[in-house]
Design a protein around this motif. Structure first.
Motif, PDB file in Angstrom:
ATOM      1  N   GLU A  84      -2.737   1.515 -17.139  1.00  0.00           N
ATOM      2  CA  GLU A  84      -2.964   2.265 -16.038  1.00  0.00           C
ATOM      3  C   GLU A  84      -4.254   2.879 -15.988  1.00  0.00           C
ATOM      4  O   GLU A  84      -5.066   2.912 -14.951  1.00  0.00           O
ATOM      5  N   HIS A 107       7.596   0.309 -10.463  1.00  0.00           N
ATOM      6  CA  HIS A 107       6.738   1.330 -11.327  1.00  0.00           C
ATOM      7  C   HIS A 107       6.449   2.584 -10.542  1.00  0.00           C
ATOM      8  O   HIS A 107       5.741   2.500  -9.474  1.00  0.00           O
ATOM      9  N   ARG A 146       7.153 -12.566   9.558  1.00  0.00           N
ATOM     10  CA  ARG A 146       7.030 -11.129   9.627  1.00  0.00           C
ATOM     11  C   ARG A 146       7.481 -10.643  11.059  1.00  0.00           C
ATOM     12  O   ARG A 146       8.814 -10.781  11.343  1.00  0.00           O
ATOM     13  N   CYS A 205       4.866   5.076 -11.824  1.00  0.00           N
ATOM     14  CA  CYS A 205       3.508   5.852 -11.992  1.00  0.00           C
ATOM     15  C   CYS A 205       2.421   5.383 -11.161  1.00  0.00           C
ATOM     16  O   CYS A 205       1.686   6.098 -10.371  1.00  0.00           O
ATOM     17  N   THR A 206       2.416   4.135 -10.531  1.00  0.00           N
ATOM     18  CA  THR A 206       1.390   3.486  -9.517  1.00  0.00           C
ATOM     19  C   THR A 206       2.219   3.649  -8.335  1.00  0.00           C
ATOM     20  O   THR A 206       1.106   4.063  -7.440  1.00  0.00           O
ATOM     21  N   THR A 263      -4.158  -4.596  -9.226  1.00  0.00           N
ATOM     22  CA  THR A 263      -3.932  -5.832 -10.175  1.00  0.00           C
ATOM     23  C   THR A 263      -2.619  -6.739  -9.441  1.00  0.00           C
ATOM     24  O   THR A 263      -2.268  -7.412 -10.179  1.00  0.00           O
ATOM     25  N   GLU A 264      -2.328  -6.233  -7.989  1.00  0.00           N
ATOM     26  CA  GLU A 264      -1.080  -6.827  -7.537  1.00  0.00           C
ATOM     27  C   GLU A 264      -1.211  -8.315  -7.311  1.00  0.00           C
ATOM     28  O   GLU A 264      -0.270  -9.120  -7.340  1.00  0.00           O
ATOM     29  N   LYS A 272       0.902  -1.180  -0.035  1.00  0.00           N
ATOM     30  CA  LYS A 272      -0.066   0.011   0.005  1.00  0.00           C
ATOM     31  C   LYS A 272       0.943   1.314  -0.055  1.00  0.00           C
ATOM     32  O   LYS A 272       0.358   2.395  -0.026  1.00  0.00           O
ATOM     33  N   SER A 273       2.106   1.037  -0.030  1.00  0.00           N
ATOM     34  CA  SER A 273       3.068   2.395   0.106  1.00  0.00           C
ATOM     35  C   SER A 273       4.148   2.100  -0.911  1.00  0.00           C
ATOM     36  O   SER A 273       4.903   3.109  -1.401  1.00  0.00           O
ATOM     37  N   SER A 293       3.558  -7.420   2.253  1.00  0.00           N
ATOM     38  CA  SER A 293       2.362  -7.735   2.349  1.00  0.00           C
ATOM     39  C   SER A 293       1.737  -6.257   2.318  1.00  0.00           C
ATOM     40  O   SER A 293       2.640  -5.283   1.975  1.00  0.00           O
ATOM     41  N   GLU A 294       0.581  -5.959   2.803  1.00  0.00           N
ATOM     42  CA  GLU A 294      -0.007  -4.675   2.338  1.00  0.00           C
ATOM     43  C   GLU A 294       0.821  -3.760   3.265  1.00  0.00           C
ATOM     44  O   GLU A 294       1.001  -2.615   2.693  1.00  0.00           O
ATOM     45  N   THR A 317       3.432  -2.991  -6.571  1.00  0.00           N
ATOM     46  CA  THR A 317       3.921  -4.352  -6.730  1.00  0.00           C
ATOM     47  C   THR A 317       3.451  -4.746  -8.112  1.00  0.00           C
ATOM     48  O   THR A 317       3.558  -5.901  -8.292  1.00  0.00           O
ATOM     49  N   GLU A 318       2.659  -4.293  -8.642  1.00  0.00           N
ATOM     50  CA  GLU A 318       1.728  -4.970  -9.727  1.00  0.00           C
ATOM     51  C   GLU A 318       2.581  -5.140 -10.760  1.00  0.00           C
ATOM     52  O   GLU A 318       2.175  -5.887 -11.805  1.00  0.00           O
ATOM     53  N   SER A 336      -1.390   4.816   4.784  1.00  0.00           N
ATOM     54  CA  SER A 336      -0.395   3.809   4.788  1.00  0.00           C
ATOM     55  C   SER A 336       0.694   4.360   5.905  1.00  0.00           C
ATOM     56  O   SER A 336       1.754   3.857   5.956  1.00  0.00           O
ATOM     57  N   ASN A 393       1.234   7.412  -7.177  1.00  0.00           N
ATOM     58  CA  ASN A 393      -0.229   7.599  -6.828  1.00  0.00           C
ATOM     59  C   ASN A 393      -0.869   7.155  -5.645  1.00  0.00           C
ATOM     60  O   ASN A 393      -1.951   7.436  -5.200  1.00  0.00           O
ATOM     61  N   LYS A 415      -4.966   1.821 -12.131  1.00  0.00           N
ATOM     62  CA  LYS A 415      -5.031   2.902 -11.059  1.00  0.00           C
ATOM     63  C   LYS A 415      -6.346   2.936 -10.650  1.00  0.00           C
ATOM     64  O   LYS A 415      -6.687   3.978  -9.580  1.00  0.00           O
ATOM     65  N   ASN A 457      -8.326   1.230  -1.612  1.00  0.00           N
ATOM     66  CA  ASN A 457      -7.382   2.038  -0.918  1.00  0.00           C
ATOM     67  C   ASN A 457      -7.255   3.160  -2.069  1.00  0.00           C
ATOM     68  O   ASN A 457      -6.421   4.026  -2.116  1.00  0.00           O
TER      69      ASN A 457
END
Lengths: 353, 353
Positions: free
Chosen positions: B297, A321, B139, A323-324, B278-279, A274-275, A296-297, A278-279, B352, A327, B274, B327
């Protein structure tokens, strides 16, 4: 402020690397016919848009109406939406924007052209159009010269629309790893565009702009006799995926993370998917480029042995990536060596509508 | 408003499916020792948190301090951060929060416990702690009973900290496709927790709560003699990934998209990566579940033949991963059949840090 004191996870832009990337691009375009119209979908920050225009960009490319609204609000005068705007409610907003800035939009069918003309006329504004020509992405765009000609005639006969030219974007060729193959395809597509230009000219259709090109083919497209604008975006920040092409551009963007749990065989950071997007695959750790990692998230796990890392030590991720990843953020720290020089608002973030 | 008139891409929650999911979970927990503490990292919306508490949830789980701040601001009284908060600046904010709500946080090392105690004492508040015990996720968390005991003694000897219990989360077992294997592992881990509980009891350590469990094992964990709270989050919305487990819960969340370009062999929508994460893989099109799709995107390309789709027709994506898709949004349309009943703010989005 020192980098060490930034609350994490945080997005950092190394200003020296960024400047170097921009200089390299502007050097490639020096005294060339092709002008730069960098893509906002990458940089997502109007402060960066303004810097790019100061350095010679003619205007900004974006993907969405909501991005164009952010750009117009920030005073960007020449905006291309490299996409179709078909919803009448959105076209209404588009015509409002065109009172502030020159707005160009892509089209690929008569129905959309008719609606753009109708609403632009009703509101007394002019919208500029690029006809999207599909170079093999199989996304939007028409496939044949004849279809381009047909749409060009419709636009020229439509009230309150101006035919600006052609959108010819070959994103599918931008990440081809084999340099030779990428160059061959770029030259083949360049010939196709030259033929389309001649065909339109023979049919008395005047076009001003041919817009396209990407970071991965920028060194080829910069020397084009046909493209008039380059939509490259990623070169400003770069990412792990793009650096596989061995281009001149270097990664300026990193995600600063803190270690929140220390073990004999691993360290765990506060940066997950979420930071750091990873797509397109997992990021790389700058300090431990060979380390096996998991995301993980909200956690990043980095396998390390015989290490000296301790709680709250900082680690930098290089995103796969850019660009994502950008975002996911609302602000970006502008850094030089260990110092934070400024904080820019990522005001184009989360604008996918 | 009708769904047809929503500007896209947009996130839609089918309220009937959502209610059914919640009812099914509450039914599983009826008259059980285990209480529900649903995870905010999935639902990301305090309106939904409040509904879940009305339906019987004892409090809310979240991953990050910024999420806890949103929850406390919305009046949620019992908040678990199922994560380590180690940065002193963040601990300072954490102690401010504990003036509004009961705040529980996970710990897995002495250094962090000392800092939590120091700052809580300075600010005259009490923080509740769960010792994180690693059940195989590799983790955060300690690995042995002895380490749990050592940390328990440290917490019990620390000013302004209360030992609440154990965090025992086995997320690695939640997505195992083979039901038998998943159940076997869940029972094995349940025995491990029972042994830990006995070990701590034998060593005169009192614990109130054992928190863990996930949507994928909720039907097993609900019958636990050891878990006191279930952190399941995804069951409220569900996604394509989770439905592979053939659970009772159905997908309540979709991304509404518009067709922006129509071709003989494909339709192109305004929804890309976006607007739909899709991860964990590509989403599925509800109306065309077998169709081959691509997501860049800002575009979705759906291969279709002999179709009747036209410009601006609506298409629904079922996300692969609900937590990362929500998110990407700031609001969510609450829908029933063709009608929009309400719009909820996704006020936990982009939190996050």
């Amino acid at each position: 402020m020192k980098i060490q004191n930034i609350e994490t996870p945080a997005l950092l832009l190394d200003i020296d690397v960024f400047n170097n990337n921009v200089n390299k691009m502007m050097e490639k375009l020096r005294n060339k016919k092709v002008k730069l119209r960098p893509h906002f979908k990458t940089h997502k920050c109007t402060e960066i848009s303004k810097i790019l225009i100061e350095r010679g960009a003619k205007g900004i490319t974006c993907s969405k109406l909501s991005e164009a609204e952010v750009l117009a609000e920030a005073g960007i005068q020449d905006i291309l939406i490299a996409n179709q705007i078909v919803d009448p409610v959105k076209i209404e907003r588009l015509t409002q924007l065109s009172r502030k800035s020159k707005i160009t939009v892509c089209v690929d069918c008569k129905e959309n052209i008719d609606k753009l003309s109708e609403i632009a006329k009703k509101n007394g504004v002019v919208l500029f159009c690029l006809i999207e020509f599909d170079l093999g992405m199989s996304r939007c765009g028409v496939d044949t010269f004849e279809e381009v000609l047909e749409l060009a005639k419709i636009i020229n006969a439509s009230d309150n629309l101006e035919l600006e030219g052609i959108q010819a974007y070959a994103g599918h060729n931008s990440h081809v790893l084999d340099n030779e193959k990428r160059e061959e395809t770029a030259i083949h597509l360049e010939n196709k565009i030259a033929n389309l230009k001649k065909y339109l000219n023979d049919n008395n259709i005047k076009i001003n702009q041919i817009s396209g090109g990407s970071t991965g083919t920028s060194y080829i497209d910069a020397n084009s006799d046909n493209y008039t604008e380059l939509q490259a975006g990623s070169f400003v920040y770069m990412d792990r995926e793009y650096t596989r092409l061995n281009s001149d551009y270097k990664c300026a963007l990193t995600v600063l993370s803190s270690i929140i749990s220390v073990h004999k065989d691993r360290i765990v950071t506060d940066t997950g998917a979420k930071s750091c997007s990873t797509e397109q695959g997992l990021p790389v750790i700058r300090e431990l480029p060979e380390a096996s990692i998991g995301l993980s998230e909200e956690h990043g796990t980095i396998k390390v042995k015989n290490h000296n890392y301790k709680l709250l030590d900082k680690i930098s991720y290089i995103p796969t990536h850019c660009c994502t990843t950008i975002n996911l953020y609302d602000k970006m720290y502008i850094v030089k060596d260990d110092e934070v020089l400024d904080i820019y608002r990522v005001d184009g973030s989360h604008k996918s509508m």
